[in-house]
Design a protein around this motif. Structure first.
Motif, PDB file in Angstrom:
ATOM      1  N   ASN A 105      10.185  66.090  40.758  1.00 18.77           N
ATOM      2  CA  ASN A 105      10.250  64.780  41.406  1.00 18.77           C
ATOM      3  C   ASN A 105       9.783  64.868  42.855  1.00 18.77           C
ATOM      4  OD1 ASN A 105      10.879  62.046  41.719  1.00 18.77           O
ATOM      5  ND2 ASN A 105      12.947  62.521  42.408  1.00 18.77           N
ATOM      6  N   GLY A 106      10.098  65.980  43.504  1.00 17.98           N
ATOM      7  CA  GLY A 106       9.556  66.243  44.830  1.00 17.98           C
ATOM      8  C   GLY A 106      10.170  65.464  45.958  1.00 17.98           C
ATOM      9  N   SER A 107      11.309  64.834  45.744  1.00 18.50           N
ATOM     10  CA  SER A 107      11.941  64.104  46.841  1.00 18.50           C
ATOM     11  C   SER A 107      12.371  65.076  47.935  1.00 18.50           C
ATOM     12  CB  SER A 107      13.164  63.333  46.332  1.00 18.50           C
ATOM     13  OG  SER A 107      13.932  62.844  47.420  1.00 18.50           O
ATOM     14  N   TYR A 143       4.675  63.918  51.178  1.00 21.36           N
ATOM     15  CA  TYR A 143       5.744  63.103  50.590  1.00 21.36           C
ATOM     16  C   TYR A 143       5.364  62.661  49.175  1.00 21.36           C
ATOM     17  CZ  TYR A 143       9.111  59.356  49.890  1.00 21.36           C
ATOM     18  OH  TYR A 143      10.114  58.554  49.364  1.00 21.36           O
ATOM     19  N   ARG A 144       6.173  63.071  48.212  1.00 20.56           N
ATOM     20  CA  ARG A 144       5.967  62.730  46.800  1.00 20.56           C
ATOM     21  C   ARG A 144       4.608  63.181  46.267  1.00 20.56           C
ATOM     22  NH1 ARG A 144      10.614  60.775  43.952  1.00 20.56           N
ATOM     23  NH2 ARG A 144      11.885  59.629  45.429  1.00 20.56           N
ATOM     24  N   ILE A 210       8.684  66.532  53.058  1.00 20.52           N
ATOM     25  CA  ILE A 210       8.925  67.417  51.929  1.00 20.52           C
ATOM     26  C   ILE A 210      10.081  68.348  52.283  1.00 20.52           C
ATOM     27  CG2 ILE A 210       6.537  67.365  51.107  1.00 20.52           C
ATOM     28  CD1 ILE A 210       6.134  70.096  52.466  1.00 20.52           C
ATOM     29  N   ALA A 211      10.735  68.882  51.283  1.00 20.29           N
ATOM     30  CA  ALA A 211      11.674  69.979  51.518  1.00 20.29           C
ATOM     31  C   ALA A 211      10.846  71.217  51.817  1.00 20.29           C
ATOM     32  CB  ALA A 211      12.544  70.194  50.289  1.00 20.29           C
TER      33      ALA A 211
END
Length: 264
Positions: A105-107, A143-144, A210-211
């Motif tokens: 999901n990449g949140s 982001y995403r 991003i994380a």
């Protein structure tokens, strides 16, 4: 599909489809965002993706393994992550959602991302008959936005074996303790020999689009004595790694201060 080969062929022929595992995030796209979903491919009947295996390369968790089962396997090797696992959503969500789904999901506030980044997790990817591996730290581009190619999907995440006396700690800061989204989350892993930091991973969520790992802070620590002076250098370096935004959960200043406080 009933096998990974079937899934790969199906997704390659219909790459605009949406892969569905637990649906704990996709469901909200419908009920809250009122989106029209594309065709779905459900991976829950692919037995190969529901397996947890372990070998000399570490722990391998398939893409359809639930968070409940995945966290149980991870905690047997890294019990320090128990607090993070307990605060990951609720039992019903953990029983249907998947670890790989949370990663894919990449949140930037996905709760599993900092932990997997700190543990040097590697993703197994497949597109048609082509298979490749990619370190999780190279997977998130913006982001995403991830490094997945068209028609490519994650088959598993692999977590390398624990090395010696690695120190591991994980934290989540949110307005409520239960059932809340992180303002800042972090997982740290250090390897210290004779008082000198030999290897360090400082991974954060909620601090950027991003994380990601705090590479400047890691460099400030690596090769130095593990003491308060080194820690002060690492805290200062966090400002080079992150310029967090302000939103309804926290201000950017608060996030940066908390990031340093968690490391301390």
């Amino acid at each position: 599909p009933r096998s990974v080969d079937e899934l790969a062929a199906l997704f390659a022929s219909a790459p605009d489809s949406l892969l569905l595992a637990g649906g704990t995030d996709i469901g909200l796209w419908v009920t809250q965002a009122l989106l029209e979903l594309p065709p779905l491919i459900w991976i829950g009947d692919v037995e190969e993706l529901r397996r947890i295996d372990e070998d000399a390369r570490g722990l391998r968790i398939g893409a359809a393994v639930t968070l409940t089962d995945a966290w149980a396997a991870v905690l047997r090797r890294f019990p320090e992550l128990a607090g993070q696992a307990e605060r990951f959503a609720s039992m019903p969500v953990r029983n249907s959602g998947t670890l790989v789904g949370n990663l894919a999901n990449g949140s930037p506030i996905g709760d599993s991302l900092p932990a997997m980044l700190a543990l040097d997790a590697v993703l197994e990817l497949r597109c048609g008959d082509a298979v490749r591996e990619l370190p999780l730290c190279e997977f998130y581009l913006d982001y995403r936005r991830t490094a997945l190619g068209r028609g490519e999907f994650i088959t598993a995440v692999r977590i390398p074996p624990r090395q010696g006396e690695d120190l591991v700690a994980s934290y989540k800061v949110s307005r409520r303790r239960e059932q809340d989204i992180s303002a800042v989350s972090a997982t740290f892993r250090l390897r210290i020999e004779d008082g000198i930091v030999q290897q360090v991973r400082l991974a954060y969520g909620g601090m950027a689009g991003i994380a990601k790992r705090a590479t400047h802070a890691e460099a400030a620590i690596t090769g130095s004595p593990w003491n308060e002076a080194t820690l002060a250098l690492a805290r200062a370096a966090l400002a080079q790694d992150f310029a967090p935004l302000t939103d309804l959960r926290a201000s950017g200043e608060y996030r940066l201060e908390v990031a340093g406080a968690l490391l301390e």
